[in-house]
Design a protein around this motif. Structure first.
Motif, PDB file in Angstrom:
ATOM      1  N   ARG A  19      35.070  51.100 -96.578  1.00  0.00           N
ATOM      2  CA  ARG A  19      35.908  49.996 -96.107  1.00  0.00           C
ATOM      3  C   ARG A  19      37.279  50.033 -96.803  1.00  0.00           C
ATOM      4  O   ARG A  19      38.320  49.906 -96.166  1.00  0.00           O
ATOM      5  N   TRP A  22      39.544  53.178 -95.630  1.00  0.00           N
ATOM      6  CA  TRP A  22      40.229  53.078 -94.341  1.00  0.00           C
ATOM      7  C   TRP A  22      41.334  52.031 -94.344  1.00  0.00           C
ATOM      8  O   TRP A  22      42.162  52.001 -93.419  1.00  0.00           O
ATOM      9  N   ALA A  58      33.091  51.297 -84.502  1.00  0.00           N
ATOM     10  CA  ALA A  58      34.106  51.860 -85.399  1.00  0.00           C
ATOM     11  C   ALA A  58      35.432  51.932 -84.660  1.00  0.00           C
ATOM     12  O   ALA A  58      36.106  52.963 -84.624  1.00  0.00           O
ATOM     13  N   GLY A  60      38.361  50.654 -85.114  1.00  0.00           N
ATOM     14  CA  GLY A  60      39.659  50.684 -85.761  1.00  0.00           C
ATOM     15  C   GLY A  60      40.563  49.598 -85.214  1.00  0.00           C
ATOM     16  O   GLY A  60      40.217  48.414 -85.203  1.00  0.00           O
ATOM     17  N   CYS A  78      34.148  46.513 -82.783  1.00  0.00           N
ATOM     18  CA  CYS A  78      33.615  46.272 -84.124  1.00  0.00           C
ATOM     19  C   CYS A  78      34.017  47.410 -85.053  1.00  0.00           C
ATOM     20  O   CYS A  78      34.173  48.554 -84.636  1.00  0.00           O
ATOM     21  N   ASP A  79      34.199  47.055 -86.325  1.00  0.00           N
ATOM     22  CA  ASP A  79      34.591  48.039 -87.317  1.00  0.00           C
ATOM     23  C   ASP A  79      34.204  47.524 -88.694  1.00  0.00           C
ATOM     24  O   ASP A  79      34.074  46.314 -88.913  1.00  0.00           O
ATOM     25  N   THR A  81      36.087  47.840 -91.346  1.00  0.00           N
ATOM     26  CA  THR A  81      37.278  47.478 -92.112  1.00  0.00           C
ATOM     27  C   THR A  81      38.034  46.337 -91.444  1.00  0.00           C
ATOM     28  O   THR A  81      38.664  46.534 -90.395  1.00  0.00           O
ATOM     29  N   LEU A  85      40.811  45.657 -87.888  1.00  0.00           N
ATOM     30  CA  LEU A  85      40.559  44.695 -86.820  1.00  0.00           C
ATOM     31  C   LEU A  85      41.701  43.691 -86.699  1.00  0.00           C
ATOM     32  O   LEU A  85      42.086  43.311 -85.587  1.00  0.00           O
ATOM     33  N   TRP A 101      36.810  40.721 -81.582  1.00  0.00           N
ATOM     34  CA  TRP A 101      36.912  41.608 -82.738  1.00  0.00           C
ATOM     35  C   TRP A 101      35.897  41.156 -83.770  1.00  0.00           C
ATOM     36  O   TRP A 101      35.879  39.993 -84.157  1.00  0.00           O
ATOM     37  N   GLU A 103      33.648  42.302 -87.425  1.00  0.00           N
ATOM     38  CA  GLU A 103      33.323  43.214 -88.512  1.00  0.00           C
ATOM     39  C   GLU A 103      31.851  43.597 -88.416  1.00  0.00           C
ATOM     40  O   GLU A 103      30.985  42.736 -88.256  1.00  0.00           O
ATOM     41  N   SER A 121      32.575  55.268 -78.763  1.00  0.00           N
ATOM     42  CA  SER A 121      33.279  55.386 -80.031  1.00  0.00           C
ATOM     43  C   SER A 121      34.250  56.554 -79.950  1.00  0.00           C
ATOM     44  O   SER A 121      33.879  57.655 -79.542  1.00  0.00           O
ATOM     45  N   GLY A 124      35.427  57.502 -84.398  1.00  0.00           N
ATOM     46  CA  GLY A 124      35.090  56.391 -85.266  1.00  0.00           C
ATOM     47  C   GLY A 124      33.711  56.510 -85.882  1.00  0.00           C
ATOM     48  O   GLY A 124      33.564  56.662 -87.097  1.00  0.00           O
TER      49      GLY A 124
END
Length: 279
Positions: A19, A22, A58, A60, A78-79, A81, A85, A101, A103, A121, A124
């Protein structure tokens, strides 16, 4: 990933490290500078349609999620980091595009079984360290008959070779972690997905990158902007000779892949895979 593995202190520490990595540099700028259209390639390959429920894992800053939303889909990006987002949320807002968005860890997604019509993805999920766990999750949340789409850098292509160059200078990977570019190997992806999918189609293609006039410009850009490269340099910060070696190695790999004097066009190879969820 099982709850036992996902909940271990070692895994939580590893995800915290990813996390943070990135969030280094300026990954959103890199996406805009070098691969702005790559997500749309994946969206088209998946055949995303208006009204479909789509998950971008992932995600981004939403390089694929935003084009999917522009196609009329109901999209969740979703990501791991949150900083990425946040940037994606602002980018979508400027374009007047609405999507969710959230996490989330690609290896322990907070979504129900079969919740999405398309799960995708774009360069990602390949960075999730435990490939089987991530593959199991992306299939689990796709409905039977739904579409799975993956676009990942190949081991033999430029980005895969760049990671190979950086590997000797990076910290040793934790037990069980696998190299990201393996997701760009068709046999590896077919093995990961196994009989959980049908109608697998895979092809290699390349994105053209024409930003760098000299290989040194490429190196300096990635040292400043790209989180994984920044993290590797931080790992060897106390060893000037190692820094010089990596500087030279990155210049060398860029030159091998067509970055020379004057405006050069580099070809960055990726593997594009689509499949149908079984069942």
């Amino acid at each position: 990933m099982t709850d036992a593995i996902a909940g271990t202190g070692a895994d939580q520490a590893l995800k915290a490290k990813h996390r943070k990595m990135w969030a280094l540099g300026d990954y959103p700028a890199l996406v805009g500078d070098l691969i702005p259209g790559l997500g749309a390639v994946l969206v088209r390959a998946c055949g995303v349609k208006p009204g479909e429920r789509v998950l971008d894992i992932a995600a981004g800053t939403g390089n694929a999620a935003i084009p999917a939303a522009m196609a009329g889909a109901d999209v969740v990006a979703c990501d791991l980091t949150p900083e990425l987002l946040d940037t994606g949320r602002r980018l979508a807002g400027r374009q007047g595009v609405g999507l969710t968005w959230q996490e989330a860890d690609a290896e322990a997604l907070p979504f129900g079984d079969g919740e999405f019509d398309t799960v995708m993805s774009c360069v990602g999920v390949m960075f999730a360290p435990h490939h089987e766990a991530a593959a199991g999750e992306l299939v689990r949340v796709c409905r039977p008959g739904g579409t799975i789409g993956l676009l990942n850098w190949t081991p033999e292509g430029f980005v895969g070779q760049m990671f190979a160059v950086m590997r000797p200078y990076a910290p040793a990977p934790p037990p069980g972690a696998q190299p990201p570019p393996l997701w760009g190997n068709e046999e590896h992806v077919r093995t990961l997905l196994g009989d959980l999918v049908t109608d697998v189609e895979a092809r290699r293609a390349s994105v053209e990158v024409a930003r760098f006039e000299r290989p040194e410009a490429f190196r300096d850009y990635f040292k400043t902007v790209y989180g994984p490269t920044i993290a590797v340099y931080r790992n060897i910060a106390d060893f000037p000779e190692r820094i010089a070696e990596l500087d030279s190695a990155l210049v060398g790999i860029a030159r091998q892949h067509g970055c020379g004097t004057g405006r050069s066009i580099m070809q960055w190879e990726y593997l594009l895979v689509t499949a149908r969820r079984s069942g």
